[in-house]
Design an enzyme around this catalytic site. Structure first.
Site, PDB file in Angstrom:
ATOM      1  N   GLU A 242       0.490  -0.812   0.423  1.00 41.94           N
ATOM      2  CA  GLU A 242      -0.066  -0.203  -0.004  1.00 41.94           C
ATOM      3  C   GLU A 242       0.694   1.301   0.326  1.00 41.94           C
ATOM      4  O   GLU A 242       1.573   1.063   0.952  1.00 41.94           O
ATOM      5  CB  GLU A 242      -1.164  -0.017   1.236  1.00 41.94           C
ATOM      6  CG  GLU A 242      -2.115   0.674   1.028  1.00 41.94           C
ATOM      7  CD  GLU A 242      -2.597   0.960  -0.752  1.00 41.94           C
ATOM      8  OE1 GLU A 242      -2.154   1.839  -1.347  1.00 41.94           O
ATOM      9  OE2 GLU A 242      -4.176   0.008  -0.768  1.00 41.94           O
ATOM     10  N   ASN A 243       0.752   2.480  -0.812  1.00 41.90           N
ATOM     11  CA  ASN A 243       1.546   3.678  -0.798  1.00 41.90           C
ATOM     12  C   ASN A 243       2.668   3.114  -1.607  1.00 41.90           C
ATOM     13  O   ASN A 243       3.210   3.330  -0.995  1.00 41.90           O
ATOM     14  CB  ASN A 243       1.135   4.586   0.473  1.00 41.90           C
ATOM     15  CG  ASN A 243      -0.461   4.350   0.266  1.00 41.90           C
ATOM     16  OD1 ASN A 243      -1.212   4.669  -0.211  1.00 41.90           O
ATOM     17  ND2 ASN A 243      -0.659   4.549   1.469  1.00 41.90           N
ATOM     18  N   ASP A 321      -7.833  -0.817  -3.845  1.00 37.52           N
ATOM     19  CA  ASP A 321      -8.156   0.531  -3.741  1.00 37.52           C
ATOM     20  C   ASP A 321      -9.154   0.354  -4.874  1.00 37.52           C
ATOM     21  O   ASP A 321      -9.900   1.561  -5.725  1.00 37.52           O
ATOM     22  CB  ASP A 321      -7.727   2.042  -3.709  1.00 37.52           C
ATOM     23  CG  ASP A 321      -7.042   2.473  -4.508  1.00 37.52           C
ATOM     24  OD1 ASP A 321      -6.224   1.432  -5.512  1.00 37.52           O
ATOM     25  OD2 ASP A 321      -6.206   3.552  -4.505  1.00 37.52           O
ATOM     26  N   HIS A 439      -6.146  -8.392 -37.228  1.00 32.70           N
ATOM     27  CA  HIS A 439      -6.294  -7.139 -38.008  1.00 32.70           C
ATOM     28  C   HIS A 439      -7.125  -6.052 -37.204  1.00 32.70           C
ATOM     29  O   HIS A 439      -7.918  -5.987 -36.836  1.00 32.70           O
ATOM     30  CB  HIS A 439      -7.057  -7.301 -39.490  1.00 32.70           C
ATOM     31  CG  HIS A 439      -7.886  -7.809 -39.226  1.00 32.70           C
ATOM     32  ND1 HIS A 439      -9.428  -6.426 -39.058  1.00 32.70           N
ATOM     33  CD2 HIS A 439      -9.156  -9.022 -39.246  1.00 32.70           C
ATOM     34  CE1 HIS A 439     -10.039  -7.024 -39.099  1.00 32.70           C
ATOM     35  NE2 HIS A 439     -10.239  -8.294 -39.851  1.00 32.70           N
ATOM     36  N   ASP A 458     -11.881  -9.726 -35.467  1.00 32.27           N
ATOM     37  CA  ASP A 458     -10.690  -9.550 -36.599  1.00 32.27           C
ATOM     38  C   ASP A 458     -10.053 -10.392 -36.209  1.00 32.27           C
ATOM     39  O   ASP A 458      -8.988 -10.041 -37.274  1.00 32.27           O
ATOM     40  CB  ASP A 458     -10.448  -8.003 -35.465  1.00 32.27           C
ATOM     41  CG  ASP A 458     -11.062  -6.488 -35.489  1.00 32.27           C
ATOM     42  OD1 ASP A 458     -11.908  -6.405 -36.529  1.00 32.27           O
ATOM     43  OD2 ASP A 458     -10.448  -6.053 -35.203  1.00 32.27           O
ATOM     44  N   ASP A 511       0.090 -14.806 -53.233  1.00 31.11           N
ATOM     45  CA  ASP A 511      -0.011 -13.970 -52.101  1.00 31.11           C
ATOM     46  C   ASP A 511      -1.728 -14.126 -50.716  1.00 31.11           C
ATOM     47  O   ASP A 511      -1.052 -14.022 -50.219  1.00 31.11           O
ATOM     48  CB  ASP A 511      -0.257 -12.103 -52.107  1.00 31.11           C
ATOM     49  CG  ASP A 511       0.549 -11.562 -52.699  1.00 31.11           C
ATOM     50  OD1 ASP A 511       1.742 -12.444 -52.999  1.00 31.11           O
ATOM     51  OD2 ASP A 511       0.740 -10.188 -53.475  1.00 31.11           O
TER      52      ASP A 511
END
Length: 522
Positions: A242-243, A321, A439, A458, A511
């Site tokens: 914490e912190n 938090d 993509h 995608d 391709d």
């Protein structure tokens, strides 16, 4: 505050829990009648190891496997998007691996979230989706199918966090409070991280707020450097007390060799006696031993850390938090009562390595889901070039027997059922678990699956006969007239419209035609 399940107080849940606990006790009693070496080989999973060392697990969470040799209960619960129905995912056998096929069957034709991760320990510290906190709003669960992985030779699922996702239990049993000793580890990934706060697993506040220094005691894994210096690019195993994310008593790193670990599977470990000592360790979860990156006094950057003031909640995927901007991967983790010995930590690492996280799927060379493949171009210029990822982008480049291990890994893909349509396919990176070929703005990239409908579409391709008469062409799921194409060594979805340079009709059929073959990676 996060909500506990009402079903915890009903008899069905009691029966669900009591049976595996009784089974576990019986198994350990029988094991004690055998020789020590036989018992270790037959029964010693992480919580058996820690329990035998006098530091029993008070939390044992995993979506991939049992963490007690005799456990045969559920690992996690999934919730179906189509109708809200829920189902538990259990094990193939006691002490074994997740029955991922049960999840696949339940979620077929729709999507699922992981709604709960069960605690395998007798403490029943189950993790439900986290509620709002001081620094973040209501979280969601992780997509259940975002992180397919091999463990113990079986196809299972990890938990892939993409931000604003988290789990918590604010009403636990047995977890250290007010300076009590404890240890914890988790298996995570060094390929799916960021610098946002905070991808944590461990002890947190019971009110989803920052209540001051020393009120947390949790593992953190990411690239956020809270205190200088931090050596290398990370990601680092740190202590969220914490912190501050601590690499030492001074906050910043005192170990110039600790530049982080980018292994696909990482063992992250923290232990803290709650009074005057904590230690951090990391390791490759696929091989080798643990290394200690810090071992020494509690932090001296402010008051409240010696002694600690833990509150005993358990958090996964966020800060105490509910700071929820981080991404990360979770496969398994435990918390103990008491400070584990180094010998027990080492034995747990050996067991983790034996799992074979990320190992071969057992199937190669075909478009069958679960098969590992490499994909070769058929255009006359480029018949020695393979589809690969490089710096997060998809390209083609030469790969041969003498190529580097990195090149071979980057050119190896795992075929998965199509994320948007199970009759099609998606391609997961072999060396970046949970990252898929996707993509975006017509160009292909390697990206972590975030569970969104856009990503699913995608990253889904429907195979058809190769347009030049060779191999296979891959039609885009959401742009049905476009196919996966290499152009100037970069990979796009393309048609012959000429709308973009990569939509040229020249050599188009060549391709977009690919030969699917044996994987380059072993």
């Amino acid at each position: 505050m996060s909500q506990r399940r009402d079903s915890k107080n009903v008899s069905a849940n009691i029966l669900r829990r009591i049976f595996p606990v009784l089974t576990a006790v019986a198994g350990l009693v029988l094991a004690s009648l055998t020789t020590a070496s036989t018992a270790s080989a037959a029964t010693s999973l992480p919580c058996d190891i820690y329990g035998a060392a006098g530091t029993p697990c008070v939390a044992a969470h995993s979506t991939t496997r049992a963490l007690y040799a005799a456990y045969n209960g559920p690992l996690y619960q999934v919730q179906r998007a189509s109708d809200g129905a829920r189902s538990n995912v259990g094990l193939l056998a006691a002490g074994g691996y997740a029955n991922a096929a049960a999840q696949d069957a339940f979620c077929a034709g729709t999507t699922c979230l992981i709604s709960e991760i069960y605690d395998q320990s007798p403490r029943h510290n189950d993790l439900t989706i986290e509620g709002p906190g001081g620094a973040g709003g209501q979280d969601t669960g992780v997509p259940a199918d975002a992180l397919p992985v091999t463990a113990g030779g079986h196809q299972v699922y990890g938990a892939s966090f993409s931000g604003r996702m988290g789990y918590r239990d604010n009403s636990t049993s047995g977890v250290a409070v007010n300076g009590g000793p404890e240890g914890m580890y988790m298996i995570t990934s060094g390929t799916h991280v960021n610098g946002a706060c905070c991808f944590d697993y461990g002890n947190a506040e019971t009110n989803n707020l920052d209540t001051g220094n020393g009120h947390m005691d949790a593992l953190n894994f990411g690239t956020e450097c809270w205190f200088q210096p931090c050596h290398g690019p990370g990601p680092w195993v740190q202590a969220d007390l914490e912190n501050g994310l601590f690499q030492s008593s001074a906050g910043g790193s005192q170990n110039t060799a600790n530049t982080g670990t980018t292994a696909p599977f990482v063992t992250a470990l923290l232990k803290n006696n709650g009074q005057n000592f904590f230690a951090l360790k990391d390791g490759n979860a696929q091989s080798g031993s643990l290394r200690t990156t810090y071992s020494g006094p509690e932090p001296t950057t402010g008051s409240g850390y010696a002694p600690m003031h833990q509150e005993g909640a358990i958090v996964l995927g966020t800060g105490g938090d509910n700071s929820n901007g981080s991404i990360g991967s979770f496969f398994e983790g435990v918390m103990t009562a008491g400070l584990p010995t180094d010998a027990a930590d080492n034995a747990v690492q050996a067991n983790v390595v034996s799992v074979g996280y990320g190992g071969p799927t057992g199937t190669t060379g075909s478009l069958t889901p679960g098969s590992e493949i490499s994909v070769r171009a058929t255009t006359a210029c480029c018949t020695g070039d393979y589809l690969r990822h490089q710096f997060d982008n998809a390209v083609i480049s030469p790969v041969a027997s003498g190529s580097s291990a990195l090149d071979k890994n980057d050119a190896t893909w795992v075929v998965r059922r199509g994320l948007a349509d199970s009759s099609c396919v998606s391609f997961e990176s072999r060396n970046y678990p949970g990252d898929f070929l996707r993509h975006f703005d017509f160009q292909f990239h390697r990206q972590p699956m975030d569970g969104s409908a856009a990503f699913r579409a995608d990253a889904t391709f429907c195979p058809v006969a190769g347009k030049n008469g060779q191999g296979t062409s891959f039609r885009s799921y959401n742009y049905s007239g476009k196919y996966l194409r290499h152009y100037n060594n970069t990979v796009y979805i393309a048609d012959t419209s000429g709308a973009h340079a990569w939509d040229s009709a020249t050599s188009y059929n060549d391709d977009v035609s690919w030969v699917v073959g044996q994987p380059w990676a072993p």
